[in-house]
Every structure is written in structure tokens, then in C-alpha cells.
Write a protein that holds these residues in place. Structure first.
Motif, mmCIF file in Angstrom:
data_model
loop_
_atom_site.group_PDB
_atom_site.id
_atom_site.type_symbol
_atom_site.label_atom_id
_atom_site.label_comp_id
_atom_site.label_asym_id
_atom_site.label_seq_id
_atom_site.Cartn_x
_atom_site.Cartn_y
_atom_site.Cartn_z
ATOM 1 N N GLY A 254 -6.589 1.551 -5.634
ATOM 2 C CA GLY A 254 -7.814 2.021 -4.989
ATOM 3 C C GLY A 254 -9.020 1.505 -5.766
ATOM 4 O O GLY A 254 -9.194 0.296 -5.943
ATOM 5 N N THR B 299 -2.499 3.495 -0.812
ATOM 6 C CA THR B 299 -3.799 2.844 -0.922
ATOM 7 C C THR B 299 -3.608 1.395 -1.344
ATOM 8 O O THR B 299 -2.483 0.974 -1.639
ATOM 9 N N GLN B 300 -4.676 0.623 -1.384
ATOM 10 C CA GLN B 300 -4.588 -0.761 -1.814
ATOM 11 C C GLN B 300 -4.258 -0.834 -3.312
ATOM 12 O O GLN B 300 -4.788 -0.077 -4.109
ATOM 13 N N LYS B 301 -3.367 -1.762 -3.651
ATOM 14 C CA LYS B 301 -2.938 -1.931 -5.055
ATOM 15 C C LYS B 301 -2.866 -3.421 -5.374
ATOM 16 O O LYS B 301 -2.513 -4.233 -4.511
ATOM 17 N N GLU C 166 0.830 -1.212 0.000
ATOM 18 C CA GLU C 166 0.000 0.000 0.000
ATOM 19 C C GLU C 166 0.863 1.261 0.000
ATOM 20 O O GLU C 166 0.389 2.335 -0.344
ATOM 21 N N ASN D 42 0.320 6.679 -4.603
ATOM 22 C CA ASN D 42 -0.718 6.862 -3.581
ATOM 23 C C ASN D 42 -0.608 5.795 -2.504
ATOM 24 O O ASN D 42 -0.276 4.642 -2.777
#
Length: 475
Positions: free
Chosen positions: A321, A370-372, A295, A368
Motif C-alpha cells: 500500500g 492491496t498493491q505490493k 494484491e 492485506n
């Protein structure tokens, strides 16, 4: 002649660049090594001399034949120590894995051992770290003792099939062990339990972390010495204690089909620590792969889709995301492969030209927090391998010819420069001689002028006129 493989070791200084060919002729499989350019001829001869240095070793050697500037070896059939170790990894047999490495060390110790002393060649090639003084060393060291270069027969005897880098000055024995293990770790992404087992082994053998750091510096100095443009081995000590990989169950099934490897980086530097491998299924069969990415911010992604020359049908996306991006929209460059993209289907055909194709991806959203996730669908075919290998072999030969022609031109230019310098020197000498003659000429002219003036004074004097009237002088 049936050629099985051709490998060019050209990521080195030109004097170490060679070509290796495995071929079959009249039912006999052989391996030949030859210089890639004329500058590598001495290196081929040195490999032959390495055989002479090692022939009293406790291990057997693939016996070379020197033919001009080409060296030929028999192809040794058998199971390598590398293959035996990876079987223990697949079977989760840590004890047998450690026992095999300990056994390998005992084989190294059967050769002549001496105390390490500092020598000029050691410092020139491996650096000025003297923390090894007094440690156990080999009088003659084959630092190319990687596990895949060691073939083991049914009698538990080892045959060394490659001894390109051999030195006849003291090198710590533990460095050779470290280098063999580092090569193995770089080749495979080991589960955490086996990395910990290797740590335990080093502790049991008295190889401290400081020594391992020194060995890593030795390796970096060596790769710089031979001119590698990339580091052959990574420092496995880095973050080893916090090693995590959710894909361990996929990695060590060790299929013959090779694997896909994904790297991620926050600083544009790739390492095995920040990567994962997924075994490929059989040829011409669709495979679906999903890999969760960190993330944290990612600067670059690198997909190595196969480990062989192949024709690959590829479709994939990177999910960041809630946004899903086609992987081909993220491609910034490729190495050893080309991509033919179909804009309508958003799928791509990847043609790899070597065993290490690489696709580099970049996008601002990857930074970013965030979840990837990476999602890939692929199938591959090896049917083009022979034709592509032949084509690239032809091109490499053309490149080699151009390099040779360029070297001839360089020699001609050097000769012309030397002639020019010689002519310039001769011109300078001639100029100096001319200047000296001009000085003499000026002095002669001055003397003549003085004599002319003296004569003029005489013939215009009254005494001269009287003598002339008296006809006592003749003109």
C-alpha cells in the motif's frame, strides 16, 4: 589436483547419500562419486552395475571405473540437450523446441521395448497404479534421463553422463519423457507459449492428462522411496492454462550470471508457479530490480538472491500500500546463507554457501489485499567462491568423520545391547537352574529331616532302650 566442484547429495535416505567431485589432474578432468557414509557403498556399486544394464543402449555412456567404493567417470565435453532446448526458447523457436523433444523420444524408442506389466519392484518403488498395463515400456529404464545429463556431439549422438537410477523391470516409456520434461520445467520458468507447446506435444503423443497425473504420483512415490525431504519436481499441470508472468522478457536471456528468484505463498508452500526469475547482470555491477506482487494475501516471501556461492551486497524494501518496509526487518530465517546487516545504512551483506541460498520474509501487512511491490538493489562477487567452497568442503569432511564416528559408536552400542541381551538370557537360564537346585535341595532337606525324626523316634523307644541295656546294640 584442481577441484572444480563438490556436491553432496544428502537429502536422501543414508543408503543413497553420495558425494560428487569434478576435478582436474594432469590435464584430465574427471568426475568421481563416492559414498557419503559407509551405508552408501552399495549404492555406488549399483551405479556401476547400471552401466552393465545400459551398455547395449542406443545412446553412448560415460564409461565408469570402479575403484574400491569410489566410481570415476570421464568428464564429457559438449552441449547438453538442455542447452539446445533453452536456446530454442531464447530464440522463440517453438518448432525446433518440439522437434528436439520428439527426436529425444525416438532415441528412447531405439532401445528394447516391451509391454508394461505389474511387478513387485514397480509397486514397491512407484506405487500401485496399474493404468499403464499394456503400454509401451523399456525393459531397462534410466529414469535419470534429464536433458542436462545428455551430451550431444557433432554427429548428433547422445552420451549419457549420469545413470544413478536404473531399473530392470518395465517402466512406461512416457514416464521417462514426462520426468525429463518436468525436470526442465522445474529448472526454468518457461514462457506461456512454450508451456502450451509442451501441452500440445503430450496430446500429439497420446499422453492424456490422467496419465500425467498418474506419472506425477509415480514421481512422488519415487522421491519418498529414496527419501527426498523435498519434492524434486512440481506438478506442472497445476494452473498451467492460467499461467501469467509479466517478467517473461527477463527470464530466458540465459546469461552465465545466474538469476534471482522470488517466491510468494499464501499457505507456506512454495512452488515454481508462484515465483519469478530475474537474470543477474555481470559481477560487481549494481542492479535494480522491481517486482510487482499479487494484491491477494501473502503469508510468506522467499528471496533466492543468486544461484551460486557468492558475496552479495543487498538493499531492498517491500512496499505494501503506502507503507515501505526494509526487507531485513521482515527476515524470519535463512537457508544456506548468512546476513550481516548494517543498521545505519539499512543495507546487508549476504554470504551464500551454496547454489541455493534462501531468505524467508514474513509480515502481517503482507496479508492485506492491496498493491505490493518488492524493490531490490544488489551487486555480487564470486571471489569468495573458491575459499568458501574449500571451507565448506573441510567442514563437510569433518561432519562426515563425525557421522562415521557416530556410526562406529552406534555399532558398539548395538554390540553391547546384544551382549546385554545375551547376558540377560544367560542370567535367566542360571536363575532357572538355581531354582531347580533349590527345589532339589529342599526335597533333600525334607528327606533328611524325615530320617532324623525316624532315628530320633527309634532311639527313644522302649525296645531300643532294652536292646541298649542288653548291650545288643552299640552306639
Amino acid at each position: 589436483m584442481n577441484v572444480y566442484s563438490v556436491r553432496y547429495s544428502v537429502n536422501r535416505k543414508k543408503e543413497y547419500q553420495i558425494k560428487t567431485v569434478i576435478y582436474e589432474e594432469n590435464g584430465i578432468v574427471s568426475v568421481i562419486k563416492e559414498p557419503y557414509t559407509k551405508y552408501g557403498e552399495n549404492h555406488i556399486y549399483n551405479i556401476y552395475k547400471n552401466y552393465e544394464l545400459l551398455k547395449n543402449s542406443a545412446m553412448n555412456l560415460a564409461v565408469p571405473i570402479l575403484k574400491g567404493n569410489v566410481i570415476e567417470f570421464p568428464f564429457i565435453v559438449g552441449e547438453s540437450l538442455d542447452e539446445k532446448l533453452i536456446k530454442h526458447v531464447n530464440e522463440e523457436d517453438i518448432k525446433s523446441f518440439k522437434d528436439k523433444i520428439i527426436w529425444f523420444k525416438t532415441m528412447l524408442e531405439k532401445d528394447e521395448l516391451i509391454e508394461f506389466i505389474v511387478t513387485e519392484p514397480f509397486e514397491r518403488i512407484f506405487g500401485t497404479d496399474h493404468s499403464f498395463v499394456g503400454s509401451k515400456s523399456l525393459s531397462v529404464s534410466n529414469i535419470d534421463s534429464n536433458f542436462d545429463n545428455l551430451i550431444i556431439n557433432s554427429n548428433n549422438e547422445i552420451t549419457i553422463i549420469d545413470y544413478e537410477w536404473v531399473f530392470d523391470f518395465p517402466i512406461p516409456l512416457d514416464f521417462i519423457l514426462y520426468r525429463s520434461i518436468s525436470s526442465f520445467i522445474s529448472k526454468y520458468q518457461l514462457p506461456r507459449t512454450f508451456l502450451e507447446a509442451i501441452q500440445d506435444l503430450f496430446v500429439e503423443m497420446g499422453i492424456t492428462k490422467n496419465l500425467l497425473i498418474s506419472f506425477d504420483k509415480m514421481e512422488q512415490n519415487f522421491t519418498s522411496f529414496i527419501g527426498h525431504n523435498t519434492q524434486m519436481y512440481s506438478n506442472y499441470l497445476k494452473n498451467i492454462s492460467s499461467y501469467k508472468n509479466s517478467n517473461d522478457i527477463h527470464i530466458f536471456e540465459q546469461e552465465i550470471n545466474g538469476y534471482l528468484q522470488l517466491f510468494w505463498s499464501s499457505n507456506e508452500i512454495f512452488s515454481e508457479d508462484l515465483s519469478t526469475k530475474i537474470n543477474l547482470t555481470t559481477e560487481n555491477q549494481k542492479q535494480f530490480i522491481e517486482i510487482d506482487l499479487p494484491e491477494s494475501p501473502i503469508n510468506l516471501l522467499r528471496i533466492d538472491p543468486t544461484t551460486f556461492v557468492s558475496d552479495i551486497d543487498l538493499y531492498g524494501s517491500v512496499i505494501i500500500g503506502e507503507k515501505e518496509l526494509n526487507i531485513f526487518d521482515l527476515v524470519i530465517s535463512t537457508i544456506d546463507c548468512v546476513i550481516i546487516e548494517n543498521k545505519e545504512t539499512q543495507k546487508g551483506n549476504v554470504i551464500s554457501s551454496s547454489g541455493d541460498p534462501q531468505i524467508l520474509l514474513k509480515h502481517p501487512l503482507l496479508n492485506n489485499i492491496t498493491q505490493k511491490k518488492l524493490k531490490i538493489e544488489l551487486s555480487y562477487s564470486k571471489s569468495i567462491e573458491n575459499s568458501l567452497s574449500m571451507a565448506f568442503n573441510v567442514k563437510n569432511n569433518e561432519i562426515k568423520d563425525l557421522i562415521n564416528k557416530n556410526e562406529v559408536l552406534e555399532d558398539e552400542i548395538l554390540n553391547l545391547v546384544q551382549k546385554k541381551e545375551q547376558l540377560s538370557l544367560e542370567t535367566i537360564n542360571l536363575s532357572q537352574e538355581i531354582n531347580a537346585l533349590n527345589v532339589k535341595l529342599e526335597e533333600s532337606n525334607r528327606v533328611i529331616q524325615e530320617k532324623v525324626e525316624t532315628i530320633e523316634k527309634i532311639i527313644t523307644s522302649k525296645v531300643w532302650k532294652i536292646l541298649k541295656r542288653m548291650k545288643l546294640v552299640k552306639i
